[in-house]
Scaffold this active site. Structure first.
Site, short mmCIF file in Angstrom:
data_model
loop_
_atom_site.label_atom_id
_atom_site.label_comp_id
_atom_site.label_asym_id
_atom_site.label_seq_id
_atom_site.Cartn_x
_atom_site.Cartn_y
_atom_site.Cartn_z
N ALA A 1 -9.93 34.74 -49.51
CA ALA A 1 -10.15 33.99 -48.29
C ALA A 1 -11.00 34.76 -47.28
O ALA A 1 -11.47 34.19 -46.30
CB ALA A 1 -8.82 33.60 -47.65
N LYS A 2 -11.14 36.06 -47.48
CA LYS A 2 -12.00 36.93 -46.66
C LYS A 2 -11.77 36.73 -45.17
O LYS A 2 -12.70 36.61 -44.37
CB LYS A 2 -13.47 36.72 -47.01
CG LYS A 2 -13.80 37.07 -48.46
CD LYS A 2 -15.28 36.91 -48.75
CE LYS A 2 -15.61 37.28 -50.19
NZ LYS A 2 -15.06 36.30 -51.18
#
Length: 281
Positions: A98-99
């Site tokens: 998901a960074k």
């Protein structure tokens, strides 16, 4: 070893038992079309469930890319929740790609979403971005420790835009990427058999001899397969740290769907090639 052990210890065991391969679940529109599926929630669920059923009982790590689920709104997120649950039930660890990266209470909110054991999207580890300053990740680091989870922090990514930030030199003479790696080494100090705080280091970034990759933590390595890197390249790229590398393959496996047997065969072949490549290092 129990489910309450730290992520690094659970990952080390999974890699030793199943091999270090990580398979991504990236249900973007072109892959759905290639599988003969519609670009809708029904196609998303069929795609994701097929991948999980094919490979989650035989690989160490599965990495869903959150964006390809989020684009369908709440119904897509519900599919992602089921994907996480079913993957973990099959014995693979889930790294949520998901960074996330923010500051203060917002970073804490992202951490609660993915790293709290009671959250519907609780994952074994989360990819995060340190480019608001490594210290901005503190809420995620703290919650990961509390819940036996881990982080993979962007350090040396393979996208062409990355070097303008990651290779920038600080006043102390160190690059930004080297600074991130040093922070992770500090997080993992004393952890056995492996720390829970890893770095994302692309398998296609080239010569890494100037960087100290010995962070006592895992190195998530995207780029194997369709992006051009091969398992045989890993020792040259990662050197003595290759034993802690978790190579990620997405399209190289997923393009063989929707046939379950073909997905399993592709997974087995990548796993075999990776084991052979790192065995002598």
């Amino acid at each position: 070893m129990s489910a309450n052990d730290p992520f690094g210890a659970r990952l080390r065991r999974a890699m030793d038992e199943r091999g270090p391969l990580c398979v991504g679940i990236d249900p973007h529109a072109s892959l759905l079309a290639a599988w003969g599926l519609d670009d809708d929630v029904k196609g998303l669920e069929r795609f994701s469930r097929t991948v999980v059923e094919a490979i989650a009982d035989r690989v160490a790590v599965v990495k869903p890319q959150s964006a390809f689920f989020e684009r369908f709104g709440s119904r897509g997120v519900a599919v992602l929740e089921r994907t996480v649950e079913e993957t973990r039930a099959a014995g693979a660890l889930v790294v949520m790609d998901a960074k996330r990266g923010d500051i203060g209470s917002t970073m804490a909110g992202y951490a609660e979403a993915f790293l709290h054991k009671d959250a519907p999207l609780f994952s074994d580890a989360l990819t995060v971005s340190p480019y608001l300053g490594y210290g901005s990740l503190a809420p995620a680091v703290e919650l990961a420790r509390e819940n036996g989870a881990g982080l993979f922090v962007l350090a040396l990514t393979s996208n062409p835009e990355g070097p303008e930030v990651q290779h920038a030199v600080r006043a102390d003479g160190r690059t930004v990427a080297a600074t991130v790696l040093a922070h992770l080494a500090a997080e993992n100090a004393g952890a056995e058999p492996l720390g829970s705080f890893g770095a994302v280091v692309g398998a296609t970034v080239g010569d890494l001899s100037s960087y100290d990759l010995a962070i006592n933590g895992p190195l998530l390595a995207p780029g194997v397969g369709a992006q051009g890197a091969t398992p045989a390249d890993l020792p040259a790229v990662f050197g003595r740290a290759v034993g802690n590398v978790v190579p990620n393959v997405s399209r190289g496996v997923l393009r063989h769907g929707p046939d379950t047997a073909a997905l399993r065969a592709a997974t087995a072949e990548f796993a075999r090639e990776i084991r052979a490549a790192v065995a002598g290092v």
